[in-house]
Design a protein around this motif. Structure first.
Motif, PDB file in Angstrom:
ATOM      1  N   UNK A 240       2.369  20.377  -0.509  1.00 46.00           N
ATOM      2  CA  UNK A 240       1.631  19.273   0.093  1.00 46.00           C
ATOM      3  C   UNK A 240       2.241  17.930  -0.311  1.00 46.00           C
ATOM      4  N   UNK A 241       2.542  17.775  -1.601  1.00 53.13           N
ATOM      5  CA  UNK A 241       3.105  16.508  -2.079  1.00 53.13           C
ATOM      6  C   UNK A 241       4.501  16.266  -1.525  1.00 53.13           C
ATOM      7  N   UNK A 242       5.266  17.328  -1.369  1.00 45.65           N
ATOM      8  CA  UNK A 242       6.608  17.183  -0.794  1.00 45.65           C
ATOM      9  C   UNK A 242       6.527  16.650   0.640  1.00 45.65           C
ATOM     10  N   UNK A 243       5.574  17.184   1.405  1.00 42.72           N
ATOM     11  CA  UNK A 243       5.371  16.721   2.781  1.00 42.72           C
ATOM     12  C   UNK A 243       4.927  15.256   2.792  1.00 42.72           C
ATOM     13  N   UNK A 244       3.981  14.921   1.908  1.00 44.49           N
ATOM     14  CA  UNK A 244       3.479  13.542   1.851  1.00 44.49           C
ATOM     15  C   UNK A 244       4.560  12.562   1.414  1.00 44.49           C
ATOM     16  N   UNK A 245       5.394  12.967   0.473  1.00 41.64           N
ATOM     17  CA  UNK A 245       6.480  12.110   0.003  1.00 41.64           C
ATOM     18  C   UNK A 245       7.444  11.798   1.143  1.00 41.64           C
ATOM     19  N   UNK A 246       7.749  12.801   1.934  1.00 43.38           N
ATOM     20  CA  UNK A 246       8.625  12.600   3.096  1.00 43.38           C
ATOM     21  C   UNK A 246       7.980  11.637   4.097  1.00 43.38           C
ATOM     22  N   UNK A 247       6.682  11.794   4.320  1.00 40.31           N
ATOM     23  CA  UNK A 247       5.986  10.919   5.264  1.00 40.31           C
ATOM     24  C   UNK A 247       5.976   9.480   4.763  1.00 40.31           C
ATOM     25  N   UNK A 248       5.781   9.287   3.465  1.00 38.08           N
ATOM     26  CA  UNK A 248       5.775   7.932   2.907  1.00 38.08           C
ATOM     27  C   UNK A 248       7.141   7.293   3.074  1.00 38.08           C
ATOM     28  N   UNK A 249       8.182   8.089   2.936  1.00 38.98           N
ATOM     29  CA  UNK A 249       9.537   7.563   3.143  1.00 38.98           C
ATOM     30  C   UNK A 249       9.684   7.021   4.572  1.00 38.98           C
ATOM     31  N   UNK A 250       9.186   7.786   5.550  1.00 37.63           N
ATOM     32  CA  UNK A 250       9.290   7.333   6.946  1.00 37.63           C
ATOM     33  C   UNK A 250       8.351   6.167   7.243  1.00 37.63           C
TER      34      UNK A 250
ATOM     35  N   UNK B  77       0.831  -1.207   0.000  1.00 38.55           N
ATOM     36  CA  UNK B  77       0.000   0.000   0.000  1.00 38.55           C
ATOM     37  C   UNK B  77       0.865   1.256   0.000  1.00 38.55           C
ATOM     38  N   UNK B  78       1.941   1.255   0.782  1.00 36.83           N
ATOM     39  CA  UNK B  78       2.836   2.410   0.823  1.00 36.83           C
ATOM     40  C   UNK B  78       3.523   2.619  -0.520  1.00 36.83           C
ATOM     41  N   UNK B  79       3.906   1.539  -1.178  1.00 39.72           N
ATOM     42  CA  UNK B  79       4.534   1.637  -2.494  1.00 39.72           C
ATOM     43  C   UNK B  79       3.553   2.190  -3.521  1.00 39.72           C
ATOM     44  N   UNK B  80       2.298   1.750  -3.451  1.00 48.25           N
ATOM     45  CA  UNK B  80       1.271   2.284  -4.354  1.00 48.25           C
ATOM     46  C   UNK B  80       1.058   3.774  -4.124  1.00 48.25           C
ATOM     47  N   UNK B  81       1.052   4.192  -2.874  1.00 52.20           N
ATOM     48  CA  UNK B  81       0.933   5.622  -2.569  1.00 52.20           C
ATOM     49  C   UNK B  81       2.108   6.385  -3.159  1.00 52.20           C
ATOM     50  N   UNK B  82       3.303   5.838  -2.993  1.00 54.76           N
ATOM     51  CA  UNK B  82       4.506   6.486  -3.518  1.00 54.76           C
ATOM     52  C   UNK B  82       4.411   6.652  -5.031  1.00 54.76           C
ATOM     53  N   UNK B  83       4.003   5.597  -5.728  1.00 53.70           N
ATOM     54  CA  UNK B  83       3.903   5.661  -7.182  1.00 53.70           C
ATOM     55  C   UNK B  83       2.832   6.665  -7.627  1.00 53.70           C
ATOM     56  N   UNK B  84       1.717   6.709  -6.926  1.00 51.32           N
ATOM     57  CA  UNK B  84       0.661   7.664  -7.264  1.00 51.32           C
ATOM     58  C   UNK B  84       1.147   9.099  -7.069  1.00 51.32           C
ATOM     59  N   UNK B  85       1.860   9.340  -5.984  1.00 47.90           N
ATOM     60  CA  UNK B  85       2.373  10.685  -5.721  1.00 47.90           C
ATOM     61  C   UNK B  85       3.455  11.056  -6.734  1.00 47.90           C
ATOM     62  N   UNK B  86       4.278  10.083  -7.114  1.00 50.00           N
ATOM     63  CA  UNK B  86       5.307  10.352  -8.123  1.00 50.00           C
ATOM     64  C   UNK B  86       4.659  10.797  -9.434  1.00 50.00           C
ATOM     65  N   UNK B  87       3.559  10.158  -9.825  1.00 47.14           N
ATOM     66  CA  UNK B  87       2.845  10.565 -11.040  1.00 47.14           C
ATOM     67  C   UNK B  87       2.234  11.954 -10.892  1.00 47.14           C
TER      68      UNK B  87
ATOM     69  N   UNK C 295      -3.494  14.151   2.726  1.00 45.57           N
ATOM     70  CA  UNK C 295      -3.935  13.944   1.339  1.00 45.57           C
ATOM     71  C   UNK C 295      -5.348  14.464   1.128  1.00 45.57           C
ATOM     72  N   UNK C 296      -6.189  14.401   2.147  1.00 42.47           N
ATOM     73  CA  UNK C 296      -7.530  14.963   2.004  1.00 42.47           C
ATOM     74  C   UNK C 296      -7.479  16.484   1.936  1.00 42.47           C
ATOM     75  N   UNK C 297      -6.487  17.090   2.595  1.00 45.85           N
ATOM     76  CA  UNK C 297      -6.304  18.539   2.469  1.00 45.85           C
ATOM     77  C   UNK C 297      -5.976  18.912   1.031  1.00 45.85           C
ATOM     78  N   UNK C 298      -5.166  18.085   0.359  1.00 41.74           N
ATOM     79  CA  UNK C 298      -4.815  18.345  -1.039  1.00 41.74           C
ATOM     80  C   UNK C 298      -6.054  18.282  -1.919  1.00 41.74           C
ATOM     81  N   UNK C 299      -6.914  17.328  -1.665  1.00 38.35           N
ATOM     82  CA  UNK C 299      -8.151  17.225  -2.439  1.00 38.35           C
ATOM     83  C   UNK C 299      -9.063  18.420  -2.175  1.00 38.35           C
ATOM     84  N   UNK C 300      -9.094  18.876  -0.926  1.00 35.89           N
ATOM     85  CA  UNK C 300      -9.900  20.051  -0.605  1.00 35.89           C
ATOM     86  C   UNK C 300      -9.390  21.299  -1.314  1.00 35.89           C
ATOM     87  N   UNK C 301      -8.067  21.409  -1.498  1.00 35.17           N
ATOM     88  CA  UNK C 301      -7.500  22.519  -2.265  1.00 35.17           C
ATOM     89  C   UNK C 301      -8.020  22.498  -3.701  1.00 35.17           C
TER      90      UNK C 301
END
Length: 148
Positions: free
Chosen positions: A55-65, A21-31, A117-123
């Motif tokens: 927002x994506x930069x923050x999420x990418x860092x979180x996925x790494x951790x 699931x984390x890898x799928x999130x990473x790939x989606x964010x990369x796209x 990620x829901x904040x990003x959608x709200x934007x």
């Protein structure tokens, strides 16, 4: 309570699904980042793109951790199984506790990342609403004047 070899082995499937699931999130964010990069190059002054990039930069860092803690949990499970196999029961107990804590931290970070990620959608929704309101000939989100 004595820890058996099958106990840490049970975490393998959970950790594997979580890592997938984390890898799928990473790939989606990369796209998304690649797509936003193109949009940014076309229109660097657009505020929503800049907010999304942050927002994506923050999420990418979180996925790494999240992935780091998941791998640590996996590694500690393997060490725990080795310790059980070598009959070092007390050490195996502590390593298993460490594995579960790493898994817990990973899931906690995952929860926070979902909220971001829901904040990003709200934007995006907010941006669309502003565009609809600015349209003079648009009919979405407007009441018909004859209905009053």
């Amino acid at each position: 309570m004595e820890l058996q070899l099958s106990t840490p082995a049970l975490l393998f499937s959970a950790i594997t699904l979580m890592m997938l699931a984390f890898t799928n999130r990473f790939l989606a964010i990369a796209n998304l980042i690649r797509g936003l990069h193109k949009k940014y190059l076309e229109n660097p002054e657009q505020e929503i793109i800049i907010e999304q990039i942050h927002n994506l930069k923050k999420r990418l860092s979180m996925i790494k951790y999240m992935q780091l803690c998941g791998v640590l949990s996996f590694l500690l499970c393997v060490i725990c199984m080795f310790l059980i196999f070598t009959e070092a029961q007390e050490a195996a107990n502590y390593v298993f506790i460490g594995s579960m804590l790493a898994l817990l931290v990973s899931l906690g970070i995952s929860l926070i990342e979902i909220l971001i990620s829901t904040q990003a959608l709200n934007l995006e929704i907010q941006d669309m609403e502003e565009l609809f309101q600015k349209r003079s000939s648009g009919f979405w989100f407007k009441k018909d004047k004859n209905e009053n």
